[in-house]
Write a protein that holds these residues in place. Structure first.
Motif, PDB file in Angstrom:
ATOM      1  N   LEU A   2     -15.651  69.850  16.334  1.00  0.00           N
ATOM      2  CA  LEU A   2     -16.611  69.716  15.237  1.00  0.00           C
ATOM      3  C   LEU A   2     -17.440  70.982  15.062  1.00  0.00           C
ATOM      4  O   LEU A   2     -17.699  71.421  13.935  1.00  0.00           O
ATOM      5  CB  LEU A   2     -17.520  68.520  15.518  1.00  0.00           C
ATOM      6  CG  LEU A   2     -18.415  68.028  14.381  1.00  0.00           C
ATOM      7  CD1 LEU A   2     -17.585  67.475  13.237  1.00  0.00           C
ATOM      8  CD2 LEU A   2     -19.376  66.952  14.900  1.00  0.00           C
ATOM      9  N   THR A   3     -17.827  71.591  16.160  1.00  0.00           N
ATOM     10  CA  THR A   3     -18.670  72.794  16.073  1.00  0.00           C
ATOM     11  C   THR A   3     -17.885  74.010  15.624  1.00  0.00           C
ATOM     12  O   THR A   3     -18.474  75.014  15.206  1.00  0.00           O
ATOM     13  CB  THR A   3     -19.334  73.082  17.425  1.00  0.00           C
ATOM     14  OG1 THR A   3     -18.326  73.231  18.432  1.00  0.00           O
ATOM     15  CG2 THR A   3     -20.267  71.956  17.820  1.00  0.00           C
ATOM     16  N   SER A   4     -16.573  73.945  15.708  1.00  0.00           N
ATOM     17  CA  SER A   4     -15.762  75.080  15.252  1.00  0.00           C
ATOM     18  C   SER A   4     -15.013  74.756  13.964  1.00  0.00           C
ATOM     19  O   SER A   4     -14.053  75.442  13.596  1.00  0.00           O
ATOM     20  CB  SER A   4     -14.769  75.486  16.347  1.00  0.00           C
ATOM     21  OG  SER A   4     -13.971  74.381  16.745  1.00  0.00           O
ATOM     22  N   ASP A   5     -15.458  73.707  13.282  1.00  0.00           N
ATOM     23  CA  ASP A   5     -14.888  73.306  11.986  1.00  0.00           C
ATOM     24  C   ASP A   5     -13.380  73.050  12.050  1.00  0.00           C
ATOM     25  O   ASP A   5     -12.640  73.370  11.119  1.00  0.00           O
ATOM     26  CB  ASP A   5     -15.199  74.365  10.914  1.00  0.00           C
ATOM     27  CG  ASP A   5     -16.674  74.506  10.645  1.00  0.00           C
ATOM     28  OD1 ASP A   5     -17.372  73.478  10.675  1.00  0.00           O
ATOM     29  OD2 ASP A   5     -17.136  75.642  10.427  1.00  0.00           O
ATOM     30  N   GLU A   6     -12.925  72.447  13.156  1.00  0.00           N
ATOM     31  CA  GLU A   6     -11.500  72.184  13.317  1.00  0.00           C
ATOM     32  C   GLU A   6     -11.141  70.721  13.084  1.00  0.00           C
ATOM     33  O   GLU A   6      -9.998  70.327  13.263  1.00  0.00           O
ATOM     34  CB  GLU A   6     -11.049  72.595  14.728  1.00  0.00           C
ATOM     35  CG  GLU A   6     -11.179  74.092  14.993  1.00  0.00           C
ATOM     36  CD  GLU A   6     -10.846  74.444  16.431  1.00  0.00           C
ATOM     37  OE1 GLU A   6     -10.507  73.514  17.201  1.00  0.00           O
ATOM     38  OE2 GLU A   6     -10.930  75.634  16.775  1.00  0.00           O
ATOM     39  N   LEU A   7     -12.115  69.913  12.699  1.00  0.00           N
ATOM     40  CA  LEU A   7     -11.852  68.500  12.451  1.00  0.00           C
ATOM     41  C   LEU A   7     -11.791  68.224  10.956  1.00  0.00           C
ATOM     42  O   LEU A   7     -12.598  68.749  10.191  1.00  0.00           O
ATOM     43  CB  LEU A   7     -12.936  67.618  13.075  1.00  0.00           C
ATOM     44  CG  LEU A   7     -12.865  67.350  14.573  1.00  0.00           C
ATOM     45  CD1 LEU A   7     -13.952  66.366  14.969  1.00  0.00           C
ATOM     46  CD2 LEU A   7     -11.511  66.816  14.991  1.00  0.00           C
ATOM     47  N   THR A   8     -10.843  67.385  10.578  1.00  0.00           N
ATOM     48  CA  THR A   8     -10.724  66.954   9.187  1.00  0.00           C
ATOM     49  C   THR A   8     -10.934  65.450   9.112  1.00  0.00           C
ATOM     50  O   THR A   8     -10.285  64.688   9.841  1.00  0.00           O
ATOM     51  CB  THR A   8      -9.327  67.293   8.628  1.00  0.00           C
ATOM     52  OG1 THR A   8      -9.120  68.699   8.702  1.00  0.00           O
ATOM     53  CG2 THR A   8      -9.214  66.835   7.174  1.00  0.00           C
ATOM     54  N   ALA A   9     -11.840  65.030   8.270  1.00  0.00           N
ATOM     55  CA  ALA A   9     -12.103  63.600   8.100  1.00  0.00           C
ATOM     56  C   ALA A   9     -11.030  62.981   7.204  1.00  0.00           C
ATOM     57  O   ALA A   9     -10.797  63.454   6.089  1.00  0.00           O
ATOM     58  CB  ALA A   9     -13.485  63.395   7.489  1.00  0.00           C
ATOM     59  N   THR A  10     -10.387  61.921   7.708  1.00  0.00           N
ATOM     60  CA  THR A  10      -9.321  61.252   6.971  1.00  0.00           C
ATOM     61  C   THR A  10      -9.718  59.815   6.694  1.00  0.00           C
ATOM     62  O   THR A  10      -9.978  59.047   7.633  1.00  0.00           O
ATOM     63  CB  THR A  10      -8.010  61.262   7.781  1.00  0.00           C
ATOM     64  OG1 THR A  10      -7.660  62.607   8.101  1.00  0.00           O
ATOM     65  CG2 THR A  10      -6.888  60.599   7.003  1.00  0.00           C
ATOM     66  N   PRO A  11      -9.785  59.410   5.424  1.00  0.00           N
ATOM     67  CA  PRO A  11     -10.114  58.014   5.134  1.00  0.00           C
ATOM     68  C   PRO A  11      -9.088  57.071   5.740  1.00  0.00           C
ATOM     69  O   PRO A  11      -7.891  57.388   5.812  1.00  0.00           O
ATOM     70  CB  PRO A  11     -10.088  57.955   3.602  1.00  0.00           C
ATOM     71  CG  PRO A  11     -10.291  59.364   3.157  1.00  0.00           C
ATOM     72  CD  PRO A  11      -9.629  60.219   4.197  1.00  0.00           C
ATOM     73  N   GLN A  12      -9.531  55.910   6.196  1.00  0.00           N
ATOM     74  CA  GLN A  12      -8.602  54.923   6.729  1.00  0.00           C
ATOM     75  C   GLN A  12      -7.733  54.361   5.615  1.00  0.00           C
ATOM     76  O   GLN A  12      -8.226  54.088   4.516  1.00  0.00           O
ATOM     77  CB  GLN A  12      -9.368  53.786   7.409  1.00  0.00           C
ATOM     78  CG  GLN A  12     -10.121  54.202   8.645  1.00  0.00           C
ATOM     79  CD  GLN A  12     -10.760  53.018   9.346  1.00  0.00           C
ATOM     80  OE1 GLN A  12     -10.189  51.918   9.382  1.00  0.00           O
ATOM     81  NE2 GLN A  12     -11.941  53.231   9.917  1.00  0.00           N
ATOM     82  N   PRO A  13      -6.438  54.164   5.880  1.00  0.00           N
ATOM     83  CA  PRO A  13      -5.585  53.547   4.864  1.00  0.00           C
ATOM     84  C   PRO A  13      -5.977  52.095   4.640  1.00  0.00           C
ATOM     85  O   PRO A  13      -6.500  51.430   5.541  1.00  0.00           O
ATOM     86  CB  PRO A  13      -4.180  53.661   5.462  1.00  0.00           C
ATOM     87  CG  PRO A  13      -4.401  53.777   6.935  1.00  0.00           C
ATOM     88  CD  PRO A  13      -5.698  54.508   7.104  1.00  0.00           C
ATOM     89  N   SER A  14      -5.722  51.612   3.455  1.00  0.00           N
ATOM     90  CA  SER A  14      -6.037  50.212   3.153  1.00  0.00           C
ATOM     91  C   SER A  14      -4.993  49.267   3.719  1.00  0.00           C
ATOM     92  O   SER A  14      -5.266  48.083   3.954  1.00  0.00           O
ATOM     93  CB  SER A  14      -6.144  50.005   1.639  1.00  0.00           C
ATOM     94  OG  SER A  14      -4.945  50.426   0.990  1.00  0.00           O
ATOM     95  N   ASP A  15      -3.784  49.764   3.958  1.00  0.00           N
ATOM     96  CA  ASP A  15      -2.735  48.941   4.548  1.00  0.00           C
ATOM     97  C   ASP A  15      -2.889  48.896   6.072  1.00  0.00           C
ATOM     98  O   ASP A  15      -3.297  49.880   6.694  1.00  0.00           O
ATOM     99  CB  ASP A  15      -1.350  49.506   4.211  1.00  0.00           C
ATOM    100  CG  ASP A  15      -1.026  49.392   2.733  1.00  0.00           C
ATOM    101  OD1 ASP A  15      -1.621  48.529   2.061  1.00  0.00           O
ATOM    102  OD2 ASP A  15      -0.183  50.178   2.250  1.00  0.00           O
ATOM    103  N   GLY A  16      -2.544  47.761   6.652  1.00  0.00           N
ATOM    104  CA  GLY A  16      -2.538  47.646   8.103  1.00  0.00           C
ATOM    105  C   GLY A  16      -3.863  47.259   8.720  1.00  0.00           C
ATOM    106  O   GLY A  16      -4.024  47.340   9.944  1.00  0.00           O
ATOM    107  N   VAL A  17      -4.817  46.831   7.911  1.00  0.00           N
ATOM    108  CA  VAL A  17      -6.126  46.430   8.444  1.00  0.00           C
ATOM    109  C   VAL A  17      -6.002  45.073   9.150  1.00  0.00           C
ATOM    110  O   VAL A  17      -5.477  44.118   8.582  1.00  0.00           O
ATOM    111  CB  VAL A  17      -7.176  46.336   7.322  1.00  0.00           C
ATOM    112  CG1 VAL A  17      -8.489  45.784   7.870  1.00  0.00           C
ATOM    113  CG2 VAL A  17      -7.394  47.690   6.685  1.00  0.00           C
ATOM    114  N   THR A  18      -6.457  45.013  10.408  1.00  0.00           N
ATOM    115  CA  THR A  18      -6.550  43.745  11.129  1.00  0.00           C
ATOM    116  C   THR A  18      -7.905  43.685  11.822  1.00  0.00           C
ATOM    117  O   THR A  18      -8.529  44.719  12.066  1.00  0.00           O
ATOM    118  CB  THR A  18      -5.439  43.589  12.189  1.00  0.00           C
ATOM    119  OG1 THR A  18      -5.500  44.692  13.099  1.00  0.00           O
ATOM    120  CG2 THR A  18      -4.067  43.527  11.554  1.00  0.00           C
TER     121      THR A  18
END
Length: 329
Positions: free
Chosen positions: A187-203
């Motif tokens: 996070l401090t080196s800007d190496e993380l990408t935020a990915t929204p959770q898919p709507s399929d497969g929710v349990t």
């Protein structure tokens, strides 16, 4: 090395303490810990600190134990800490949006599943119970929903055919600590990408209850064995034997029955040298091999030892079950 972050850690049980250990071993600065108020424990019902509090005190870290984070005073106290980020692991309190917005980089959660599968309270046990072949931890940017935030980092591990809930808990606790330390560095080196959770497969992984720990022998042996492993060490599955609960700790489905069973579900069959054998399934033609169990007042024992000492309690033809309700079905 990335620059250190000022971290507020929020967690309560042993699972969370493992993540705190990992962060204490990192170069990041743990400026405060939030945990649940002390609870009565043991026979004396003495107020006992949470595992997270005990660890924080060992390291001289300030501990906060508010009953709620919804009031303005609690939020002002948190804001005054000047945290870059808040790491939340099995804390046990709802974080309102006002709290999520306080740290400069928001709040991260360590969730013990591969989101969006098994959102909710008991992801470790539900994954085993459902027969999942793998699970893991997800580092998630928290939002106001129930485990619905964007995913930042995922780490996976297999679920073996013999893995219990307790064993998987310990594996994921360690993995969660490794993952959050990695995530903060990235996070401090800007190496993380935020990915929204898919709507399929929710349990959703509903909270465990003692009521659902009673074994229903009309279920398939494979299904029963999975629940038995998932509920070990809590709440521990059980069935009535002569009107008293027999706690079942370990079991497996029998690969292939060696006789024509023709028995009602829950009936004890001729035992193996190392296992109690119980007829199960809707037609009683499936076999569950119980390899560890516990009689009332005793301790968990290998089935071999139970058969050697109390063979009369497990004679073939005896039925386990709650008043044999299926007889009148």
């Amino acid at each position: 090395m990335t620059r250190p972050l000022r971290v507020v850690f929020a967690g309560t049980p042993t699972f969370a303490a493992e993540s705190l250990k990992a962060l204490l071993a990192s170069h990041h600065d743990i400026i405060a810990v939030y945990t649940q108020p002390d609870r009565p424990a043991g026979r004396g019902r003495k107020l006992t600190p949470s595992p997270v509090k005990a660890l924080a005190q060992e390291h001289g870290i300030d501990v906060h134990q508010p009953v709620t984070l919804k009031d303005a005073q609690a939020q002002q106290t948190l804001a005054a800490l000047g945290a870059d980020i808040m790491v939340v692991v099995a804390y046990g309190l709802l974080l309102p949006q006002a709290v999520l917005d306080i740290p400069r980089l928001g709040c991260l959660n360590i969730h013990a599943s591969l989101l969006p599968r098994w959102r909710g309270a008991a992801p470790i046990q539900r994954a085993i119970e459902a027969g999942d072949s793998e699970t893991g931890v997800t580092i998630m940017q928290m939002d106001a929903g129930l485990d619905t935030g964007d995913m930042l980092l995922i780490r996976r591990i297999p679920i073996e055919a013999t893995t219990t809930g307790g064993e998987l808990h310990d594996q994921l606790a360690q993995l969660g600590g490794e993952a959050i330390a990695e995530a903060l560095n990235a996070l401090t080196s800007d190496e993380l990408t935020a990915t929204p959770q898919p709507s399929d497969g929710v349990t959703y992984a509903s909270k465990l209850s003692k009521a659902e720990a009673e074994l229903d022998f009309t279920r398939a042996a494979k299904e029963l064995a999975a629940r038995i492993r998932a509920f070990n060490p809590w709440p521990v599955t059980w069935a009535l034997l002569d009107g008293q609960p027999l706690r079942v700790w370990l079991a497996e489905p029998e690969a292939e029955a060696t006789e024509d069973l023709a028995q009602l579900p829950g009936t004890l069959l001729k035992p193996a040298s190392d296992a109690l054998r119980i007829a199960c399934g809707s037609d009683g033609q499936d076999v569950l091999r119980v390899t560890q169990a516990q009689l009332p007042g005793g301790k968990p024992l290998a089935a071999r030892d139970l058969l050697n000492s109390r063979a009369e309690r497990f004679s073939p033809g005896i039925r386990l079950g709650h008043s044999h309700q299926e007889d009148t079905a």
